[in-house]
Write an enzyme that holds these catalytic residues in place. Structure first.
Site, PDB file in Angstrom:
ATOM      1  N   ASP A   1      -6.754   3.323  -6.983  1.00  0.00           N
ATOM      2  CA  ASP A   1      -8.006   3.243  -6.226  1.00  0.00           C
ATOM      3  C   ASP A   1      -8.568   4.643  -5.995  1.00  0.00           C
ATOM      4  O   ASP A   1      -8.189   5.335  -5.050  1.00  0.00           O
ATOM      5  CB  ASP A   1      -7.739   2.532  -4.882  1.00  0.00           C
ATOM      6  CG  ASP A   1      -8.972   2.544  -3.985  1.00  0.00           C
ATOM      7  OD1 ASP A   1     -10.056   2.966  -4.449  1.00  0.00           O
ATOM      8  OD2 ASP A   1      -8.844   2.126  -2.817  1.00  0.00           O
TER       9      ASP A   1
ATOM     10  N   THR B   1      -4.714  -8.363   6.565  1.00  0.00           N
ATOM     11  CA  THR B   1      -4.887  -8.343   8.022  1.00  0.00           C
ATOM     12  C   THR B   1      -4.564  -9.688   8.687  1.00  0.00           C
ATOM     13  O   THR B   1      -3.878  -9.724   9.711  1.00  0.00           O
ATOM     14  CB  THR B   1      -6.322  -7.925   8.393  1.00  0.00           C
ATOM     15  OG1 THR B   1      -6.601  -6.704   7.714  1.00  0.00           O
ATOM     16  CG2 THR B   1      -6.487  -7.703   9.878  1.00  0.00           C
TER      17      THR B   1
ATOM     18  N   SER C   1       0.871  -1.179   0.000  1.00  0.00           N
ATOM     19  CA  SER C   1       0.000   0.000   0.000  1.00  0.00           C
ATOM     20  C   SER C   1       0.908   1.229   0.000  1.00  0.00           C
ATOM     21  O   SER C   1       2.134   1.100   0.108  1.00  0.00           O
ATOM     22  CB  SER C   1      -0.851  -0.007   1.274  1.00  0.00           C
ATOM     23  OG  SER C   1       0.028   0.094   2.396  1.00  0.00           O
TER      24      SER C   1
ATOM     25  N   HIS D   1     -10.839  -7.624  -2.779  1.00  0.00           N
ATOM     26  CA  HIS D   1     -10.092  -6.992  -1.688  1.00  0.00           C
ATOM     27  C   HIS D   1     -10.717  -7.427  -0.366  1.00  0.00           C
ATOM     28  O   HIS D   1     -11.826  -7.944  -0.330  1.00  0.00           O
ATOM     29  CB  HIS D   1     -10.131  -5.463  -1.833  1.00  0.00           C
ATOM     30  CG  HIS D   1      -9.150  -4.978  -2.847  1.00  0.00           C
ATOM     31  ND1 HIS D   1      -7.907  -4.526  -2.504  1.00  0.00           N
ATOM     32  CD2 HIS D   1      -9.216  -4.943  -4.203  1.00  0.00           C
ATOM     33  CE1 HIS D   1      -7.247  -4.205  -3.602  1.00  0.00           C
ATOM     34  NE2 HIS D   1      -8.016  -4.450  -4.656  1.00  0.00           N
ATOM     35  N   GLY D   2      -9.979  -7.178   0.708  1.00  0.00           N
ATOM     36  CA  GLY D   2     -10.536  -7.488   2.028  1.00  0.00           C
ATOM     37  C   GLY D   2     -10.790  -8.968   2.238  1.00  0.00           C
ATOM     38  O   GLY D   2     -11.817  -9.355   2.802  1.00  0.00           O
TER      39      GLY D   2
ATOM     40  N   ASP E   1      -0.422  -1.403  -4.443  1.00  0.00           N
ATOM     41  CA  ASP E   1      -1.775  -1.594  -3.929  1.00  0.00           C
ATOM     42  C   ASP E   1      -2.391  -0.271  -3.459  1.00  0.00           C
ATOM     43  O   ASP E   1      -1.741   0.520  -2.769  1.00  0.00           O
ATOM     44  CB  ASP E   1      -1.653  -2.572  -2.741  1.00  0.00           C
ATOM     45  CG  ASP E   1      -2.962  -3.226  -2.382  1.00  0.00           C
ATOM     46  OD1 ASP E   1      -3.827  -3.356  -3.261  1.00  0.00           O
ATOM     47  OD2 ASP E   1      -3.111  -3.617  -1.198  1.00  0.00           O
TER      48      ASP E   1
HETATM   49  O1  G3H Z   1      -5.450  -4.512  -0.473  1.00  0.00           O
HETATM   50  C1  G3H Z   1      -5.372  -5.197   0.562  1.00  0.00           C
HETATM   51  C2  G3H Z   1      -6.441  -6.109   0.916  1.00  0.00           C
HETATM   52  O2  G3H Z   1      -7.638  -5.749   0.369  1.00  0.00           O
HETATM   53  C3  G3H Z   1      -6.380  -6.667   2.273  1.00  0.00           C
HETATM   54  O3  G3H Z   1      -7.601  -6.797   2.944  1.00  0.00           O
HETATM   55  O4  G3H Z   1      -6.686  -6.697   5.213  1.00  0.00           O
HETATM   56  O5  G3H Z   1      -9.021  -7.419   4.825  1.00  0.00           O
HETATM   57  O6  G3H Z   1      -7.133  -8.884   4.157  1.00  0.00           O
HETATM   58  P1  G3H Z   1      -7.608  -7.491   4.382  1.00  0.00           P
HETATM   59 ZN    ZN Z   2      -7.532  -3.723  -0.547  1.00  0.00          ZN
END
Ligand code: G3H
Ligand code: ZN
Length: 291
Positions: free
Chosen positions: A103, A240, A49, A215-216, A81
């Site tokens: 983004d 995370t 990031s 993502h996420g 990212d």
């Molecule tokens: O761009 C990074 C990700 O979208 C990470 O998401 O922290 O929920 O795994 P996360």
């Molecule tokens: Zn992300």
């Protein structure tokens, strides 16, 4: 054999698996990821990031990933990212990143299109850019950064991606990858994310060939994740859960070895914890033995 990220994404889509994307901000985290990739014979995108690349250094990240790819033969690619502006996306591309994620999902629709297209045009008009993918994002993730939320997170209705708009966005910008908001969240909330599979189905129907990026990825149940891969998410981000594994193991090891001063003697468990988490995700994404 030389691999290209774009070809791996295409193969993943055709064969029903997902190229994993892992974030890193330290060498021992990165080593843990690479231990797993080597053992599982899986490719991956490694992401930084804006915060992570400020910490590591742009050129330093480029050479690190390049050295692992060339010296160790692991197909890893560096992604910028969540670049939040043309400027930061351009800086990463100029430094030699293999992939750019722009983004602008928090901006107005037309501004998002205009500036995302500027990044696509810049990347594609530069020499060697056939190797560099650009990802755009429409619809926004309600939570900001990689953290654990103690509270239940409600997803605002206006944050979900509109599939028709997504099609227009992809056509007008020319992005190679598309990241939608379908109930996914950054970080881990007290509640499990409620994925809108109806939106996923519609998006895949309208955009049959594009790389769909999830993502996420942290906090999504294994069952939902398997379904998302089956429905055509061929690139999945995890940050995370890796940070949690790394930090918890490091805290434990530091407490257990209060007199130890050599980092390479108190970081083994953290590296191993990252490796184990990455192995788990590779299996979940059906990405083992692909290279
Ligand atoms: O761009 C990074 C990700 O979208 C990470 O998401 O922290 O929920 O795994 P996360
Ligand atoms: Zn992300």
């Amino acid at each position: 054999m030389e691999y290209k990220l774009s070809e791996l994404h295409k193969r993943a889509l055709k064969e029903g698996w997902a190229v994993p994307h892992f974030n890193f901000s330290s060498l021992s985290q990165l080593n843990g990821v690479l231990d797993a990739l080597k053992e599982m014979r899986a490719p991956a995108a490694l992401g930084t990031s804006e915060g992570e690349r400020d910490f590591i250094g742009l050129k330093q990240a480029v050479y690190l990933i390049k050295s692992f790819r060339e010296a160790e033969g692991v197909p890893v690619f560096l992604n910028a990212d969540h670049s939040r502006s043309f400027e930061t996306a351009k800086n990463a591309f100029d430094a030699g990143y293999d992939s750019i994620h722009i983004d602008l999902s928090r901006e107005k629709y037309e501004d998002n299109i205009e500036n995302t297209k500027m990044v696509v045009d810049y990347v594609k008009s530069n020499l060697g850019s056939e190797y560099v993918e650009v990802e755009g994002e429409l619809g926004y993730l309600a939570t900001e950064s990689s953290k654990i939320y103690k509270e239940v997170v409600e997803i605002p209705e206006d944050s979900y991606t509109n599939p028709q708009q997504a099609k227009e966005f992809v056509e007008r910008t020319g992005v190679d990858r598309f990241a939608p908001a379908i109930g996914n969240l950054h970080g881990i909330a007290a509640n499990k994310p409620k994925i809108r599979f109806d939106l996923v189905e519609k998006l895949r129907e309208l955009l049959p060939d594009i790389t769909l990026v999830l993502h996420g990825g942290s906090g999504i149940s294994d069952e939902d994740m398997r379904k998302l891969v089956k429905m055509g998410f061929n690139n999945i981000h995890i940050s995370t859960e890796l940070r949690v594994a790394y930090t918890n193991a490091l805290r434990k090891e530091l407490a257990a070895k209060p007199d130890e001063l050599a980092p390479y003697h108190y970081m083994d468990e953290a590296r191993e914890a990252v490796k184990n988490k990455v192995v788990e995700k590779i299996m979940l994404f059906n990405a083992a033995n692909r290279v």
